[in-house]
Design an enzyme around this catalytic site. Sequence first.
Site, PDB file in Angstrom:
ATOM      1  N   ASP A 172       1.089 -14.651   4.325  1.00 51.10           N
ATOM      2  CA  ASP A 172      -0.251 -13.883   4.046  1.00 51.10           C
ATOM      3  C   ASP A 172      -1.055 -13.534   5.272  1.00 51.10           C
ATOM      4  OD1 ASP A 172       0.657 -13.823   1.275  1.00 51.10           O
ATOM      5  OD2 ASP A 172      -1.009 -15.012   0.544  1.00 51.10           O
TER       6      ASP A 172
ATOM      7  N   LYS B  32       6.941   6.546  -9.656  1.00 53.51           N
ATOM      8  CA  LYS B  32       7.735   5.199  -9.835  1.00 53.51           C
ATOM      9  C   LYS B  32       7.288   4.039  -9.286  1.00 53.51           C
ATOM     10  CE  LYS B  32      11.619   7.373 -11.384  1.00 53.51           C
ATOM     11  NZ  LYS B  32      12.337   7.077 -12.783  1.00 53.51           N
TER      12      LYS B  32
END
Length: 327
Positions: A132, A251
């Site tokens: 992260d 999508k």
Amino acid sequence: MSKAIKTLAVLTSGGDAPGMNAAIRAVVRTAVFYEKRIFGIKRGYDGLIEGDFEELNSKSVKNILNLGGTILKSARSEEFKTEAGQMKAYEQLQKHGVDGLIVIGGNGTFTGAHRFFEAHGVPVIGIPGTIDNDLFGTDYTIGYDTATNTVVDCIDKIRDTASSHNRLFFVEVMGRDSGFIAMNTAVAIGALDVILPEQNKSYEDLFVEIEKGASNKKTSNIVVVAEGNKLGDSFSIANKVREHFPQLDTKVTILGHLQRGGAPSCFDRVTASKLGVAAVEGLLNGRFDVMAGMVDEELTYTFLQQAVMNKAQLDPEMLRISKILAI
Ligand SMILES: Nc1ncnc2c1ncn2[C@@H]1O[C@H](COP(=O)(O)OP(=O)(O)O)[C@@H](O)[C@H]1O
Ligand SMILES: O=P(O)(O)OC[C@H]1O[C@](O)(COP(=O)(O)O)[C@@H](O)[C@@H]1O
Ligand SMILES: [Mg+2]
């Protein structure tokens, strides 16, 4: 250099990250270099509480520099958040004669390590290991470079099919509360837009960018969505966009845990090696309750509490660059 510390232990905790093994190797070999005993603790704080210790030597960490995951395994431990759990963990360290603990993990791991240091005075030092990149006191956490390269590789592949079908794709990347992976990969893959946890973005803002992309007749458009963003998950975002732009073929791809796997990049291996050495030398030199990190290529030690509370900040310039280049 302290002769008082004779026995060290190392664990990995929280989400695994590519390069954790390189850090374990560096810690173990540095401990051996200084003639200290070193234990590996399995399954993070759970293994610490349960006494899942194994003594390591320089050969125990051969051929792991290039491996993803962590040979020590990792865990998210609820019990370590309790005083009773921390007491059990302390008793295990006493039982094994450990007088210095090295924790490899992220903000949660360091929060727990700081509490442990305050409650029991165990000399503890942190090595930043999380994809992260959300810790203050280091420019890069171990695993972030590999994860972002994996994301770029995946989105390049999505771009091929998106262009062939003139589609709009929302690609969701990891980052529980942090937009580092999303922001940097958005620039690296030429995203139309990016949705970050650090932003208060509205659907109107998003629609404006999509409208621009559509009117510029681009053959493919990719919006990078950070998992912890405030608008919602990428499927609900895509549904709202479909309602507003029914003519667009929209999508969704969620990259998920594949971002955490794979062989660590050269950069992550080097960072892990430097910080592994720095963590052991830091402990032996009496630096406790801190994280070893690299800032502007310089080794630094930052108090664990500061590393967590100050949180690494995204560079606003990256958003500006991304916007300019998306025209
Ligand atoms: N407030 C806390 N007190 C004690 N331990 C904590 C605390 N917060 C997190 N931890 C420990 O650190 C572990 C790893 O934290 P987590 O947030 O899952 O990953 P990371 O360290 O990668 O951010 C948790 O499972 C828990 O055992
Ligand atoms: O693997 P899990 O438990 O589903 O956790 C997913 C989370 O772990 C991470 O990959 C890494 O986060 P931590 O390093 O804080 O554990 C986050 O990006 C993601 O939100
Ligand atoms: Mg974290």
